[in-house]
Design an enzyme around this catalytic site. Structure first.
Site, short mmCIF file in Angstrom:
data_model
loop_
_atom_site.label_atom_id
_atom_site.label_comp_id
_atom_site.label_asym_id
_atom_site.label_seq_id
_atom_site.Cartn_x
_atom_site.Cartn_y
_atom_site.Cartn_z
N GLU A 110 21.10 35.43 -12.43
CA GLU A 110 22.10 35.61 -13.48
C GLU A 110 21.73 36.81 -14.33
OE1 GLU A 110 23.45 30.91 -13.85
OE2 GLU A 110 22.43 31.88 -15.53
N HIS A 168 29.73 33.70 -25.02
CA HIS A 168 29.74 33.85 -23.57
C HIS A 168 30.83 34.83 -23.20
CE1 HIS A 168 29.73 33.05 -19.31
NE2 HIS A 168 28.66 32.29 -19.46
N ARG A 194 24.06 38.91 -22.04
CA ARG A 194 25.35 38.41 -22.50
C ARG A 194 25.89 39.12 -23.73
NH1 ARG A 194 24.60 31.86 -21.63
NH2 ARG A 194 24.87 31.90 -19.37
N HIS A 244 29.48 30.27 -27.66
CA HIS A 244 28.86 29.52 -26.58
C HIS A 244 27.54 28.85 -26.96
CE1 HIS A 244 27.99 28.36 -22.49
NE2 HIS A 244 26.91 29.11 -22.43
N ARG A 253 19.91 34.63 -26.24
CA ARG A 253 19.37 33.74 -25.20
C ARG A 253 19.55 34.35 -23.81
NH1 ARG A 253 21.53 29.49 -21.84
NH2 ARG A 253 23.59 29.89 -22.71
#
Length: 529
Positions: free
Chosen positions: A113, A235, A281, A342, A377
């Site tokens: 990811e 997100h 992100r 998110h 994060r």
């Protein structure tokens, strides 16, 4: 009469259930959930759990990826602990019966990811959180020391103020509203906040309705330190459809080769970051936000069509089925997506065992600020954090509970004052909508001092209205949640106003550069009692 337990856990996600399983070996455990016991952010986690499970991967690489994503505001010790203890926690989860995708060799089918330098994401299709929740709940059901209280909403922490002079008041439990509308008192030697995040403070979010920041708000009101609330992760890709509610389009789609495109088909992420669509992100969310502002479009598109129907239906069956229900066939059509609130990277300040600054009160999972995430994060570190710190807190509290003095025999009763049934509930719904909209418009992906000032002024008035309503009328779950999102919104604005730089998830046009000299530190706030 108060209900008494050794351990009291608020929240039934990965962190709370991991703690409960371990703590049940040492005493009685109560687990309180606001809705059904399976309703938590964990239940909706799609992507997976990041951990070093491949022989070609290293702890050092995972640590470095986490530090880079967090703009090096992370606490190194928290990152090391989480990364190095992660594989053991995952093996324990598998031993409990959790089933993850495997390759033909029998090894875990690891995916990649955004922000990760290796394939290290263990997953159960695209419903990893649901599988983790299932396995943990089944294990809890086999433990006779664990009692669940569903449809029970915590209102406030109970503090024993009869301490020696100079000592902080100890948390001894909570007041909670049960499903019949009565106020119950729960007492425990150790109270654990595992309440998850606060996505519902924003107008658009990937979070379920339970994510109203209850743990942070209650801890703040009890005098606990709160840190880094300005870092709220948006997100980049939630499904954009008028009938879709809070449906996340997993980062794993981009990890498997999905392309972000504008309405005309052009890709754009290569203009913002060398990793393109696999950038962290915060970068991807800001890039999408910038492109939508530039073009005036309502959404961008995530294109999986070049990967073929067989691959997307096998790898992402839940996402495929959900999109298809909205007449979007992701095998032949790009998916319309927008950013949405998110994940909360700040929270209640804890040490590496989950202890907060209030004696007797612990916090684990998304509600806690352990220092793991820093200013942003890294994808799929959240379920990992819940597993690791749920385990660590249970080990610490097992010893602490034995050494603590007895619980008070006569805790303060819930004081309803002169509260009556409300005849103007429209105040609740109106204030709820107004808070979420002003947070989205003024305290969203891109901020300014002027926007933050506007948000603060309006929030001050709204919080005063809510306080007046709270004391005049009998509490309901809606009032409890409204009060909590108002307090969390205040904390986000307060922390964002203090940080005079842009870093990670906090981007302000007034201070567009990162200032390590003055701001490579946490933003810590607390309420004077």
């Amino acid at each position: 009469m108060p209900q008494r337990f050794d351990f009291l856990v608020l929240g039934g996600g990965v962190a709370g259930l991991s703690f409960a399983l371990q703590a049940a070996r040492h005493g009685s455990v109560a687990v309180l959930t606001k809705r059904e016991r399976y309703e938590s952010n964990t239940q909706y986690a799609q992507g997976g759990i990041a951990s070093v499970l491949a022989p070609t991967d290293t702890f050092e690489a995972h640590v470095q990826d986490t530090l880079v994503a967090g703009n090096e505001l992370n606490h190194q010790d928290a990152v090391e602990v989480t990364v190095r203890e992660g594989p053991d926690r995952i093996r324990e989860l598998v031993a409990l019966g959790a089933e993850f995708n495997r390759a033909s060799t029998g090894d875990f089918d690891l995916t990649r990811e955004g922000g990760h330098s290796a394939r290290r994401i263990i997953h159960a299709g695209d419903i990893t959180g649901r599988e983790v929740q299932r396995a943990l709940l089944a294990a809890c059901d086999a433990q006779k020391n664990i009692t669940f209280f569903q449809h029970t909403a915590a209102i406030d922490l109970i503090l024993d103020r009869r301490q020696a002079p100079g000592r902080a008041s100890r948390c001894v439990g909570i007041y909670a509203l049960n499903e019949h509308g009565h106020i119950d008192t729960f007492l425990a030697k150790v109270t654990v906040l595992a309440t998850g995040g606060a996505g519902k403070v924003y107008l658009y979010t990937s979070n379920p309705d339970v994510a109203t920041g209850d743990g942070v708000a209650m801890a703040y009101r009890a005098g606990a330190q709160i840190a880094n609330m300005e870092f709220y992760q948006f997100h980049p890709t939630c499904l954009y459809h008028p009938e879709a509610k809070s449906f996340l389009i997993s980062e794993a789609l981009r990890g498997e080769g999905g392309k972000l495109r504008l309405r005309g088909g052009q890709t754009f992420m290569e203009r913002y970051h060398p990793l393109g669509a696999l950038a962290p992100r915060d970068v991807v969310a800001r890039a999408i936000d910038a492109e939508l502002k530039r073009t005036g479009d309502d959404c961008v598109y995530l294109d999986m069509t070049h990967l073929g129907r067989a691959f997307v239906t096998e790898r992402f069956p839940n996402i495929y089925a959900t999109c298809k229900a909205f007449n979007i066939d992701m095998a032949v059509q790009p998916i319309p997506v927008v950013p949405a609130a998110h994940y909360m990277c700040g929270g209640v300040v804890t040490d590496l065992q989950g202890r907060t600054t209030v004696p007797g009160l612990y916090a684990i999972g998304e509600v806690a600020h352990t220092g793991l995430h820093g200013a942003n994060r890294l994808a799929s570190n959240s379920l990992l954090e819940g597993l690791v710190f749920g385990h660590r807190a249970a080990q610490a509290t097992a010893e602490e509970a034995r050494a603590l003095p007895p619980l008070p025999q006569d805790p303060p009763d819930w004081d309803p004052g002169s509260a009556v049934d409300s005849d103007e509930s429209v105040v609740v719904t109106h204030n709820w909508d107004e808070i979420r909209r002003l947070m989205w418009n003024y305290v969203g992906i891109v901020r300014t001092d002027k926007r933050l000032m506007r948000a603060r002024r309006r929030l001050d008035l709204l919080r005063e209205e809510i306080r007046d309503y709270y004391w005049r009328f009998k509490v309901t779950r809606d009032v409890i949640e409204l009060r909590n999102i108002a307090d969390v919104a205040h904390l986000i604005v307060d922390c964002a106003s203090r940080r005079k730089e842009s870093r990670g998830l906090h981007f302000t046009l007034d201070y567009p550069n990162t200032d390590d000299h003055h701001w490579k530190r946490d933003t810590v706030v607390s309420r004077e009692l």
